[in-house]
Each structure stands twice: as C-alpha cells, then as structure tokens.
Motif scaffolding. Structure first.
Motif, PDB file in Angstrom:
ATOM      1  N   GLY A  40      56.580  44.658  55.807  1.00  0.00           N
ATOM      2  CA  GLY A  40      54.959  45.427  55.848  1.00  0.00           C
ATOM      3  C   GLY A  40      54.323  45.347  54.495  1.00  0.00           C
ATOM      4  O   GLY A  40      53.292  46.005  54.405  1.00  0.00           O
ATOM      5  N   LYS A  41      55.006  44.851  53.603  1.00  0.00           N
ATOM      6  CA  LYS A  41      54.351  44.685  52.073  1.00  0.00           C
ATOM      7  C   LYS A  41      53.352  43.389  52.166  1.00  0.00           C
ATOM      8  O   LYS A  41      53.588  42.267  52.827  1.00  0.00           O
ATOM      9  N   LYS A  42      52.391  43.467  51.361  1.00  0.00           N
ATOM     10  CA  LYS A  42      51.496  42.463  51.039  1.00  0.00           C
ATOM     11  C   LYS A  42      51.985  41.430  50.098  1.00  0.00           C
ATOM     12  O   LYS A  42      52.580  41.794  48.943  1.00  0.00           O
ATOM     13  N   ILE A  43      51.476  40.338  50.245  1.00  0.00           N
ATOM     14  CA  ILE A  43      51.600  39.205  49.067  1.00  0.00           C
ATOM     15  C   ILE A  43      50.457  38.842  48.514  1.00  0.00           C
ATOM     16  O   ILE A  43      49.593  38.258  49.344  1.00  0.00           O
ATOM     17  N   LEU A  44      50.225  39.134  47.388  1.00  0.00           N
ATOM     18  CA  LEU A  44      49.012  38.704  46.486  1.00  0.00           C
ATOM     19  C   LEU A  44      48.930  37.219  46.066  1.00  0.00           C
ATOM     20  O   LEU A  44      49.830  36.887  45.302  1.00  0.00           O
ATOM     21  N   PHE A  45      48.284  36.377  46.643  1.00  0.00           N
ATOM     22  CA  PHE A  45      48.099  34.992  46.352  1.00  0.00           C
ATOM     23  C   PHE A  45      46.973  34.893  45.016  1.00  0.00           C
ATOM     24  O   PHE A  45      46.069  35.456  45.249  1.00  0.00           O
ATOM     25  N   VAL A  46      47.382  33.873  43.898  1.00  0.00           N
ATOM     26  CA  VAL A  46      46.591  33.871  42.886  1.00  0.00           C
ATOM     27  C   VAL A  46      46.317  32.464  42.758  1.00  0.00           C
ATOM     28  O   VAL A  46      47.398  31.589  42.358  1.00  0.00           O
ATOM     29  N   ALA A  47      45.063  31.933  42.635  1.00  0.00           N
ATOM     30  CA  ALA A  47      44.877  30.679  42.433  1.00  0.00           C
ATOM     31  C   ALA A  47      43.265  30.340  42.017  1.00  0.00           C
ATOM     32  O   ALA A  47      42.457  30.531  42.669  1.00  0.00           O
ATOM     33  N   THR A  48      43.119  30.095  40.688  1.00  0.00           N
ATOM     34  CA  THR A  48      41.508  30.024  40.417  1.00  0.00           C
ATOM     35  C   THR A  48      41.158  28.684  40.058  1.00  0.00           C
ATOM     36  O   THR A  48      39.951  28.506  39.650  1.00  0.00           O
ATOM     37  N   LYS A  49      42.167  27.574  39.875  1.00  0.00           N
ATOM     38  CA  LYS A  49      41.614  26.346  39.652  1.00  0.00           C
ATOM     39  C   LYS A  49      40.902  25.686  40.907  1.00  0.00           C
ATOM     40  O   LYS A  49      41.169  26.118  42.112  1.00  0.00           O
ATOM     41  N   LYS A  50      39.995  24.894  40.590  1.00  0.00           N
ATOM     42  CA  LYS A  50      39.139  24.269  41.765  1.00  0.00           C
ATOM     43  C   LYS A  50      39.751  23.656  42.785  1.00  0.00           C
ATOM     44  O   LYS A  50      39.444  24.044  43.947  1.00  0.00           O
ATOM     45  N   GLN A  51      40.821  23.201  42.598  1.00  0.00           N
ATOM     46  CA  GLN A  51      41.613  22.217  43.593  1.00  0.00           C
ATOM     47  C   GLN A  51      42.412  23.023  44.524  1.00  0.00           C
ATOM     48  O   GLN A  51      42.405  22.653  45.854  1.00  0.00           O
ATOM     49  N   ALA A  52      42.540  24.347  44.034  1.00  0.00           N
ATOM     50  CA  ALA A  52      43.395  25.172  44.901  1.00  0.00           C
ATOM     51  C   ALA A  52      42.522  26.342  45.388  1.00  0.00           C
ATOM     52  O   ALA A  52      43.160  26.899  46.363  1.00  0.00           O
ATOM     53  N   LYS A  53      41.668  27.127  44.943  1.00  0.00           N
ATOM     54  CA  LYS A  53      40.930  28.212  45.124  1.00  0.00           C
ATOM     55  C   LYS A  53      40.598  28.348  46.911  1.00  0.00           C
ATOM     56  O   LYS A  53      40.829  29.180  47.593  1.00  0.00           O
ATOM     57  N   PRO A  88      46.064  39.437  50.923  1.00  0.00           N
ATOM     58  CA  PRO A  88      45.027  39.239  49.847  1.00  0.00           C
ATOM     59  C   PRO A  88      45.034  38.127  48.694  1.00  0.00           C
ATOM     60  O   PRO A  88      46.153  37.728  48.608  1.00  0.00           O
ATOM     61  N   TYR A  89      43.923  37.811  48.175  1.00  0.00           N
ATOM     62  CA  TYR A  89      43.933  36.678  47.353  1.00  0.00           C
ATOM     63  C   TYR A  89      42.949  36.989  46.284  1.00  0.00           C
ATOM     64  O   TYR A  89      41.891  37.342  46.208  1.00  0.00           O
ATOM     65  N   ILE A  90      43.284  36.280  45.050  1.00  0.00           N
ATOM     66  CA  ILE A  90      42.193  36.200  44.004  1.00  0.00           C
ATOM     67  C   ILE A  90      41.960  34.757  43.470  1.00  0.00           C
ATOM     68  O   ILE A  90      43.166  33.982  43.116  1.00  0.00           O
ATOM     69  N   THR A  91      40.519  34.397  43.745  1.00  0.00           N
ATOM     70  CA  THR A  91      40.419  32.927  43.556  1.00  0.00           C
ATOM     71  C   THR A  91      39.438  32.841  42.480  1.00  0.00           C
ATOM     72  O   THR A  91      38.812  31.722  42.038  1.00  0.00           O
ATOM     73  N   GLU A  92      38.882  33.751  42.023  1.00  0.00           N
ATOM     74  CA  GLU A  92      37.987  33.970  40.868  1.00  0.00           C
ATOM     75  C   GLU A  92      38.746  34.431  39.723  1.00  0.00           C
ATOM     76  O   GLU A  92      40.039  34.037  39.780  1.00  0.00           O
ATOM     77  N   ARG A  93      37.994  34.960  38.807  1.00  0.00           N
ATOM     78  CA  ARG A  93      38.677  35.010  37.307  1.00  0.00           C
ATOM     79  C   ARG A  93      39.806  36.160  37.831  1.00  0.00           C
ATOM     80  O   ARG A  93      39.401  37.248  38.520  1.00  0.00           O
ATOM     81  N   VAL A 151      51.595  32.308  43.001  1.00  0.00           N
ATOM     82  CA  VAL A 151      50.929  31.830  42.277  1.00  0.00           C
ATOM     83  C   VAL A 151      50.725  30.220  42.390  1.00  0.00           C
ATOM     84  O   VAL A 151      51.942  29.522  42.393  1.00  0.00           O
ATOM     85  N   VAL A 152      49.565  29.730  42.178  1.00  0.00           N
ATOM     86  CA  VAL A 152      49.351  28.263  41.904  1.00  0.00           C
ATOM     87  C   VAL A 152      48.969  27.942  40.522  1.00  0.00           C
ATOM     88  O   VAL A 152      47.910  28.419  40.069  1.00  0.00           O
ATOM     89  N   ASP A 153      49.867  27.069  39.621  1.00  0.00           N
ATOM     90  CA  ASP A 153      49.889  27.083  38.316  1.00  0.00           C
ATOM     91  C   ASP A 153      50.112  28.263  37.356  1.00  0.00           C
ATOM     92  O   ASP A 153      49.181  29.050  37.121  1.00  0.00           O
ATOM     93  N   ILE A 154      51.298  28.217  36.976  1.00  0.00           N
ATOM     94  CA  ILE A 154      51.590  29.663  36.270  1.00  0.00           C
ATOM     95  C   ILE A 154      51.134  29.395  34.751  1.00  0.00           C
ATOM     96  O   ILE A 154      51.073  30.569  34.348  1.00  0.00           O
ATOM     97  N   MET A 155      50.635  28.278  34.242  1.00  0.00           N
ATOM     98  CA  MET A 155      50.326  28.221  32.913  1.00  0.00           C
ATOM     99  C   MET A 155      48.562  29.033  32.839  1.00  0.00           C
ATOM    100  O   MET A 155      48.284  29.587  32.063  1.00  0.00           O
ATOM    101  N   ARG A 156      48.160  28.658  34.079  1.00  0.00           N
ATOM    102  CA  ARG A 156      46.767  28.705  34.077  1.00  0.00           C
ATOM    103  C   ARG A 156      46.744  30.391  34.399  1.00  0.00           C
ATOM    104  O   ARG A 156      45.802  31.269  33.947  1.00  0.00           O
ATOM    105  N   GLU A 157      47.475  31.044  35.052  1.00  0.00           N
ATOM    106  CA  GLU A 157      47.515  32.360  35.682  1.00  0.00           C
ATOM    107  C   GLU A 157      48.540  33.178  34.911  1.00  0.00           C
ATOM    108  O   GLU A 157      49.269  34.116  35.289  1.00  0.00           O
ATOM    109  N   HIS A 158      48.631  32.733  33.450  1.00  0.00           N
ATOM    110  CA  HIS A 158      49.627  33.446  32.801  1.00  0.00           C
ATOM    111  C   HIS A 158      49.629  35.160  32.608  1.00  0.00           C
ATOM    112  O   HIS A 158      50.513  35.819  32.677  1.00  0.00           O
ATOM    113  N   ILE A 159      48.324  35.716  32.853  1.00  0.00           N
ATOM    114  CA  ILE A 159      48.073  36.918  32.754  1.00  0.00           C
ATOM    115  C   ILE A 159      48.589  37.671  33.789  1.00  0.00           C
ATOM    116  O   ILE A 159      49.221  38.826  33.818  1.00  0.00           O
ATOM    117  N   ALA A 160      48.128  37.119  35.053  1.00  0.00           N
ATOM    118  CA  ALA A 160      48.700  37.518  36.471  1.00  0.00           C
ATOM    119  C   ALA A 160      50.281  37.652  36.331  1.00  0.00           C
ATOM    120  O   ALA A 160      51.181  38.458  36.751  1.00  0.00           O
TER     121      ALA A 160
END
Length: 262
Positions: A64-77, A90-95, A163-172
């Motif tokens: 019952g827990k949510k999985i948050l997807f994170v990908a802000t790069k153009k090819q993946a968002k 839920p997902y974050i595809t902007e900043r 996460v897609v691309d851990i270097m780009r999403e290092h803050i997350a």
C-alpha cells in the motif's frame, strides 16, 4: 511477474553504456566488454537485477505504499509520466523541488494551496477577485501544477524512489538516503552503483531502453496493486459473512432461555 528476456533488452539497446573514458570503476562487475570506445553492459546481469527490483517493487506496491518516480531528462520524462501515471504512482518530471522529501510538510502545504485554489473556482470565490488577482492566482496554480501536480495524491512519504539517471537526480538521491527510503534506479556505466539499494545496470540515455525497463517495473507494480485489491476484497467478504449469520443465531439462543425463566 513477466520473465525478463535478454533478447528484448538487446533490441531496446539497454546494453549501450557510456564512453570508456567516462566510466565509473564501481560499474566494472556489470560491464561485459568494450566496443568502439564504448562500454557494453552485461545484459544477463541486467535481467537478474530487473527481476530482483521488480519483485521488491511488487511487495512495496502490495503493502500500500507509493513509489515515487524521478526523471527530469528529456528522453525519459514523458515515458515516466505515462508509465507511472498508468499505475497511479506519483512522479517528478520537471525540476526536483529541493526538500521534496526532507521538507515534505512544506511540499504538502503547496499541494494543499493548489486544492484550495480549485475550491475557490468551484464555490465562486475566484470570480469575486479582480482581474489582476485572478491572473496571479491562475499563474500560481499553473506553476504548482507543473511542479507538483503529479504528486498531489501523495499524502505521506513514499515507500521507495525509482530514478532514471542517478547523476542528474543526485539531490533526490541524497534526500532519500537521509530518510532511509529505498532507492531503485537505472544505473549507467558512468555512475556509482553504491548510491542506490536496487540497481538496474542499463542505458539511461535512450528512450527505447527507458521504456523497456519502465514497462517491466510498472507491470510488477500493477501486479502488486491487484494483489492488494484482491486481499482487501477477500477480507471484506470474510468480515461481512459472520455479521450476516450472527443475528438469527443470537435470537434463537436468547428466546428459549427467556421462556423457561418465565
């Protein structure tokens, strides 16, 4: 859970890593060879890691827990928005909003602000504002929607991060590490796999590769959600049956006793 076919991963170009000079030595165990100055990922290891991740994500979704997807790069968002949205995650595809996890209370306030603007529009309060104020509110709503719209249903911290691309999403990644939130990620040959809990060695730059991996993991999440739904339906049915049977028995039991006493 669907079996991961190496042939399909190959066709999707999951095996293409980065230039050899850009590699991270910690990815050595997952590299098969070097070709034309590019590292080639060992797809048998990728397939095993996908299965491991899919199984864990299945369990998290079933709990019952949510999985948050994170990908802000153009090819993946767009792929992430479509696939995560389809399984109601839920997902974050902007900043990435700084403090998204570590300062979750503030993020929830912004989401509530969005809901209150929607209420204003429904109950007519919005129309009583001046034209300038309406414009400001609309702009604020649009900005909130763009950055936080996809997480408006996330009322508590997620059970995991994908996460897609851990270097780009290092803050997350850093925020999730601080809070001990399990991290699942597509990790390319230029990244450090030690940053995440469940890595999928794969090409995180090509949309075909991202699409393939996301299809498999979201399918596992969908199975987990269906399992949870089935369990709850079964539980509700078990609770409902004794209640229905209980009444007549108690009436029969009470009636003879009271007659004898009289």
């Amino acid at each position: 859970m669907e079996k991961v076919e190496v042939k399909e991963l190959l066709e999707a170009g999951v095996h293409f890593g980065h230039l050899t000079r850009k590699w991270n030595p910690n990815m050595a165990p997952y590299i098969y060879m070097e070709r034309n100055g590019i590292h080639i990922i060992n797809l048998y290891k990728t397939a095993a890691k996908i299965s491991e991740s899919a199984e864990a994500l299945h369990k998290i979704a079933a709990s019952g827990k949510k999985i948050l997807f994170v990908a802000t790069k153009k090819q993946a968002k767009d792929i992430v928005a479509e696939k995560a949205g389809a399984v109601n995650q839920p997902y974050i595809t902007e900043r990435w909003p700084g403090g998204m996890l570590t300062n979750f209370v503030t993020i929830r306030k912004a989401v509530k602000k969005m809901a209150s603007i929607d209420r204003m529009k429904k109950d007519g309060t919005f129309n009583s504002l001046s034209k300038k104020e309406r414009l400001q509110v609309d702009r604020q709503r649009a900005k909130l929607e763009k950055n936080l719209g996809s997480i408006s249903d996330m009322t508590r911290l997620p059970g995991a991060l994908f996460v897609v691309d851990i270097m780009r999403e290092h803050i997350a990644i850093k925020e999730a590490q601080k809070l001990n939130i399990p991290i699942f990620a597509m990790v390319d040959t230029n990244s450090d796999p030690r940053e995440v809990d469940y890595l999928i060695p794969s090409n995180d730059d090509a949309s075909k590769s991202v699409d393939k991996i996301l299809s498999i993991v979201t399918s596992a999440i969908a199975d987990g959600l269906n399992e949870r739904k089935a369990e709850r339906t079964e539980k509700d049915a078990k609770v409902a049956v004794p209640k229905a049977e209980a009444k007549p028995e108690s009436v029969k039991a009470v009636a003879p006793v009271s007659e004898e006493e009289e």
